[in-house]
Design an enzyme around this catalytic site. Structure first.
Site, PDB file in Angstrom:
ATOM      1  N   ASP A 165       0.811  -1.212   0.000  1.00 27.11           N
ATOM      2  CA  ASP A 165       0.000   0.000   0.000  1.00 27.11           C
ATOM      3  C   ASP A 165       0.849   1.268   0.000  1.00 27.11           C
ATOM      4  O   ASP A 165       0.311   2.374  -0.121  1.00 27.11           O
ATOM      5  CB  ASP A 165      -0.985   0.013   1.178  1.00 27.11           C
ATOM      6  CG  ASP A 165      -0.307  -0.105   2.537  1.00 27.11           C
ATOM      7  OD1 ASP A 165       0.695  -0.836   2.646  1.00 27.11           O
ATOM      8  OD2 ASP A 165      -0.779   0.534   3.498  1.00 27.11           O
ATOM      9  N   HIS A 166       2.161   1.104   0.085  1.00 23.61           N
ATOM     10  CA  HIS A 166       3.078   2.252   0.012  1.00 23.61           C
ATOM     11  C   HIS A 166       3.977   2.189  -1.221  1.00 23.61           C
ATOM     12  O   HIS A 166       4.789   3.085  -1.429  1.00 23.61           O
ATOM     13  CB  HIS A 166       3.961   2.282   1.262  1.00 23.61           C
ATOM     14  CG  HIS A 166       3.204   2.499   2.529  1.00 23.61           C
ATOM     15  ND1 HIS A 166       3.198   3.713   3.211  1.00 23.61           N
ATOM     16  CD2 HIS A 166       2.403   1.671   3.250  1.00 23.61           C
ATOM     17  CE1 HIS A 166       2.437   3.603   4.291  1.00 23.61           C
ATOM     18  NE2 HIS A 166       1.940   2.378   4.329  1.00 23.61           N
ATOM     19  N   HIS A 176       8.025  -0.931  12.963  1.00 20.44           N
ATOM     20  CA  HIS A 176       6.942  -1.568  12.203  1.00 20.44           C
ATOM     21  C   HIS A 176       7.280  -3.047  12.045  1.00 20.44           C
ATOM     22  O   HIS A 176       8.277  -3.529  12.584  1.00 20.44           O
ATOM     23  CB  HIS A 176       6.776  -0.862  10.856  1.00 20.44           C
ATOM     24  CG  HIS A 176       5.522  -1.202  10.124  1.00 20.44           C
ATOM     25  ND1 HIS A 176       4.297  -1.293  10.740  1.00 20.44           N
ATOM     26  CD2 HIS A 176       5.305  -1.475   8.803  1.00 20.44           C
ATOM     27  CE1 HIS A 176       3.382  -1.600   9.838  1.00 20.44           C
ATOM     28  NE2 HIS A 176       3.969  -1.726   8.653  1.00 20.44           N
TER      29      HIS A 176
END
Length: 315
Positions: free
Chosen positions: A67-68, A141
């Site tokens: 998604d990045h 993360h």
């Protein structure tokens, strides 16, 4: 200097929000654009703004989650098809070069401009050019993820015209030399020192952009004293355990980081797809309870970052 959000959704797009991408429009580089992350559909979002892909010169990837990242090959190809010839630098975690090499090679995509990938192996300075510096730090993360701090270098202060007028120095080239920091020798042999006729330098603006992260020391360090902090708020305050499990932050954790870092403004983003447009106001309210200068980022809307001198004049 302006921030534009091409996407504010986490994980996957929803009807009202695209996945992660942020554009910083710069003023000292004749309108150059720097992009942070490039989720799928980013180039479509750009078409809905006045921003031009041909002006993109730097692209920073925080981490390699799709998604990045999944919008990057298509965006690079379109930049070439649109006649972009200026060089492009892409920065991000190890593995970024392999991803792009494979995507471009297997799709037989050829770029008509110089293109360089800089894989970040450690925290610290990323670049120093065009009146700006960028540094990075590791975040917390599930995979390697970086945050970025973009700092505009100070500008020279205004000239003390009253002093120059009293000394008999007329406006013209002499003013330009003094403004540039050069001392001026007058016809009578006396010297006017630039330091004596320049006001204090005008501080540059600082923008901190975080990737996906739990609250961590790296994020706090990068955000310290920033004019604007862009920080994820994937979940509301009631889902702190889920945020911890998946390596994300809540609205309250984003606000607590902003408060601890003594920033001026917080823009929260990367909202879980569980939250519809009507629920973003509640997420914003939660964060404002800790840090009042918080806004939930809206897509395709410009967020100007005024210079310190302009803010002073307004005051």
């Amino acid at each position: 200097m302006e921030l534009w959000f091409m996407g504010t959704s986490a994980g996957m797009p929803i009807a009202e929000r695209n996945v992660s991408s942020i554009v910083l429009s710069l003023t000292r580089t004749k309108g150059s654009l720097w992009m942070f992350d490039c989720g799928e559909g980013t180039q479509h979002q750009l078409l809905r703004t006045p921003l031009k892909l041909s002006r993109l010169t730097k692209l920073f990837i925080t981490h390699l989650h799709g998604d990045h990242l999944f919008g990057l090959p298509g965006l690079l190809s379109s930049r070439s098809s649109l006649g972009g010839t200026a060089s492009l630098d892409v920065y991000g975690p190890p593995g970024l070069r392999e991803f792009l090499d494979a995507a471009l090679r297997l799709s037989d995509t050829h770029l008509n401009y110089p293109f360089q990938v800089h894989e970040l192996e450690a925290e610290g300075a990323v670049l120093d050019e065009d009146g700006y510096t960028v540094e990075c730090a590791l975040l917390d993360h599930r995979i390697a993820c970086f945050g970025y701090r973009i700092a505009e270098k100070p500008r020279s202060g205004s000239l003390r015209v009253d002093v120059l007028t009293a000394a008999g120095v007329p406006p013209g080239p002499a003013y330009g030399k003094l403004k540039a920091g050069e001392d001026l020798r007058l016809e009578d042999g006396s010297v006017i020192r630039a330091a004596d006729v320049l006001c204090d330098p005008i501080p540059g603006r600082v923008v901190a952009v975080m990737g996906d992260t739990r609250p961590c020391e790296g994020a706090l360090r990068l955000a310290q004293g920033a004019d604007v902090l862009v920080y994820e708020a994937t979940f509301g305050a009631d889902l702190a355990e889920k945020a911890e499990q998946y390596g994300h932050s809540t609205t309250l954790q984003a606000a607590e980081t902003a408060k601890a870092a003594n920033i001026s403004r917080l823009l929260i983003t990367h909202f879980s797809s569980r939250y519809g447009p009507d629920q973003l106001a509640e997420l914003e309210t939660q964060a404002r309870g800790v840090f009042p200068q918080t806004d939930a980022a809206m897509e395709l809307q410009a967020y100007p970052i005024p210079s310190p001198s302009f803010r002073t004049n307004l005051a």
